[in-house]
Design a protein around this motif. Structure first.
Motif, PDB file in Angstrom:
ATOM      1  N   GLY A 167       0.845  -1.187   0.000  1.00 50.94           N
ATOM      2  CA  GLY A 167       0.000   0.000   0.000  1.00 50.94           C
ATOM      3  C   GLY A 167       0.878   1.233   0.000  1.00 50.94           C
ATOM      4  O   GLY A 167       1.979   1.227   0.565  1.00 50.94           O
ATOM      5  N   LEU A 168       0.409   2.304  -0.640  1.00 53.33           N
ATOM      6  CA  LEU A 168       1.127   3.575  -0.657  1.00 53.33           C
ATOM      7  C   LEU A 168       0.176   4.665  -0.188  1.00 53.33           C
ATOM      8  O   LEU A 168      -0.837   4.934  -0.830  1.00 53.33           O
ATOM      9  CB  LEU A 168       1.644   3.887  -2.062  1.00 53.33           C
ATOM     10  CG  LEU A 168       2.335   5.246  -2.259  1.00 53.33           C
ATOM     11  CD1 LEU A 168       3.499   5.413  -1.291  1.00 53.33           C
ATOM     12  CD2 LEU A 168       2.814   5.404  -3.702  1.00 53.33           C
ATOM     13  N   LEU A 169       0.489   5.263   0.958  1.00 49.05           N
ATOM     14  CA  LEU A 169      -0.319   6.340   1.524  1.00 49.05           C
ATOM     15  C   LEU A 169       0.412   7.656   1.326  1.00 49.05           C
ATOM     16  O   LEU A 169       1.534   7.842   1.812  1.00 49.05           O
ATOM     17  CB  LEU A 169      -0.567   6.094   3.018  1.00 49.05           C
ATOM     18  CG  LEU A 169      -1.279   7.212   3.793  1.00 49.05           C
ATOM     19  CD1 LEU A 169      -2.639   7.518   3.185  1.00 49.05           C
ATOM     20  CD2 LEU A 169      -1.412   6.831   5.261  1.00 49.05           C
ATOM     21  N   ASP A 170      -0.217   8.575   0.619  1.00 43.92           N
ATOM     22  CA  ASP A 170       0.366   9.876   0.302  1.00 43.92           C
ATOM     23  C   ASP A 170      -0.156  10.916   1.294  1.00 43.92           C
ATOM     24  O   ASP A 170      -1.315  11.305   1.236  1.00 43.92           O
ATOM     25  CB  ASP A 170      -0.030  10.248  -1.130  1.00 43.92           C
ATOM     26  CG  ASP A 170       0.525  11.589  -1.582  1.00 43.92           C
ATOM     27  OD1 ASP A 170       1.373  12.153  -0.870  1.00 43.92           O
ATOM     28  OD2 ASP A 170       0.101  12.069  -2.653  1.00 43.92           O
ATOM     29  N   VAL A 171       0.696  11.347   2.243  1.00 49.95           N
ATOM     30  CA  VAL A 171       0.280  12.387   3.187  1.00 49.95           C
ATOM     31  C   VAL A 171       0.977  13.703   2.893  1.00 49.95           C
ATOM     32  O   VAL A 171       1.036  14.586   3.748  1.00 49.95           O
ATOM     33  CB  VAL A 171       0.518  11.959   4.656  1.00 49.95           C
ATOM     34  CG1 VAL A 171      -0.321  10.746   5.002  1.00 49.95           C
ATOM     35  CG2 VAL A 171       1.985  11.693   4.937  1.00 49.95           C
ATOM     36  N   ASP A 172       1.502  13.840   1.686  1.00 51.42           N
ATOM     37  CA  ASP A 172       2.016  15.139   1.240  1.00 51.42           C
ATOM     38  C   ASP A 172       0.801  15.944   0.773  1.00 51.42           C
ATOM     39  O   ASP A 172       0.497  16.015  -0.420  1.00 51.42           O
ATOM     40  CB  ASP A 172       3.029  14.937   0.109  1.00 51.42           C
ATOM     41  CG  ASP A 172       3.815  16.210  -0.189  1.00 51.42           C
ATOM     42  OD1 ASP A 172       3.393  17.283   0.283  1.00 51.42           O
ATOM     43  OD2 ASP A 172       4.836  16.131  -0.891  1.00 51.42           O
TER      44      ASP A 172
END
Length: 389
Positions: A167-172
């Motif tokens: 999984g890839l979570l983008d918090v930018d």
């Protein structure tokens, strides 16, 4: 149809009120009522996804100490309620609820009684939500422009290519480039009985980003810290990842509100640590040292450092040029000095930019290239470090 239930939307609104994400929750309420037109900064969309309203908040008045030319002591973000005055001493302070600056604060009674010192229940919620995620890896950088999001995207592709569920979570929040780099621009986030469903690249790779919630990809997201923290909390507590071998969390550059929020919410979730991305020159390394010290202060293990853009090999004559000269020895020497693992070098290569724009993995675009093999070698090192812990 991807429409949230009224009860879910009401619950989001209640929780979001404390964390500055009211506008996002309001949009969910509109959708639950059947409204399909979601507006952001003058644009409209009929998308089934949850939309984000991006409007600049009014400027707050400068705190009294700053007006008088004196610096107030810094209070950690997690120590200060979102609706507290600027001069809040922090909920763990002995003066909490008793200081002169606490007069009139809506949290005064809670702080004075000690209730505010109790752990955020969201920490337990995040632990429960991520209990089936084997590896939790933050990707950090001290400075912007070093290729952190590119590395995050290619690491995610690489894990999935090894038949691992990733999984890839983008918090930018203000610079969500992950949808472009994964080839998912225009995709929507949908709501299910178990929470927000991530967007899938394939059966092995799931992605979540605020970029999926913007009706217009060119809209600027102008949010202060509390609102960003509220969305990060929702990402961690509401996204239904299911069992994963690895969750990569792409963060913005530096050490700011988003990093404090992530570390706070994941404190009980057995986070494996941080992968730090840098370029070879001292201008980048000086900020990476700060990033490493940040990790030490918040008890976040450093999995290792990646030296990105490490030399360019001419495709015609094979001459290698150090575009970003390692004037102080580069990342490897810095790692030796600071006693953190060095994960390897990724060279400059035109395939990297083309893969990012096309939303493809380097292994798919140029499997025999030096850069594709370098990324795969870094993944091997990361797995060695995480499996050892």
């Amino acid at each position: 149809e991807g429409r949230p239930s009224p009860s879910f939307a009401q619950g989001v609104l209640v929780g979001a009120t404390s964390f500055g994400a009211v506008l996002l929750a309001t949009e969910l309420l509109k959708k639950a009522a059947g409204e399909t037109e979601l507006r952001t900064g003058g644009h409209s969309s009929s998308s089934a996804s949850a939309a984000v309203t991006v409007a600049e908040e009014p400027q707050a008045e400068a705190p009294e100490a700053a007006q008088n030319g004196t610096a107030a002591p810094a209070v950690p973000l997690q120590e200060k309620p979102e609706n507290a005055p600027e001069s809040c001493p922090g909920v763990s302070s002995e003066a909490a609820g008793k200081a002169e600056s606490c007069a009139g604060c809506p949290n005064q009674k809670l702080c004075a009684s000690g209730e505010a010192k109790k752990p955020d229940p969201a920490v337990a919620d995040v632990k429960e939500r991520l209990k089936d995620v084997k590896r939790k890896i933050l990707v950090l950088s001290g400075k912007g422009g070093v290729g952190k999001s590119t590395v995050s995207a290619q690491l995610s592709f690489g894990f999935a290519a090894r038949s691992m569920d990733a999984g890839l979570l983008d918090v930018d929040i203000c610079g969500p480039s992950v949808p472009r780099m994964l080839g998912l621009v225009g995709q929507d986030v949908h709501q299910s009985a178990e929470g927000w469903s991530p967007v899938y690249v394939d059966d092995r790779l799931a992605v979540m980003s605020i970029g999926f919630m913007l009706p217009n990809q060119d809209d600027a997201i102008i949010w202060r810290g509390p609102r960003k923290n509220g969305l990060i909390k929702q990402f961690l507590t509401d996204v239904s990842w299911g069992p994963l071998d690895a969750l990569i969390i792409d963060t913005p550059p530096g050490t700011s509100d988003e990093h404090l929020s992530i570390v706070t919410y994941l404190q009980d979730s057995s986070i494996d640590g941080a992968v730090i991305v840098t370029t070879p020159q001292e201008v980048s390394l000086m900020d990476v040292r700060k990033e490493i010290n940040f990790c030490k202060k918040v008890n976040l293990p450093v999995i290792g450092v990646i030296e990105n853009m490490s030399g360019f090999v001419c495709p015609n004559c094979n001459h290698e040029e150090k575009i970003f000269a390692p004037s102080t020895g580069g990342a490897e020497e810095m790692c030796s000095t600071m006693q953190v693992p060095f994960l390897g070098r990724i060279p400059l290569d035109g395939h990297v930019a083309r893969a990012g724009d096309a939303g493809m993995s380097l292994a798919q675009m140029s499997p025999d290239s030096k850069v594709a093999k370098a990324v795969d070698a870094v993944i091997t090192k990361i797995l060695e470090q995480t499996d050892r812990s």
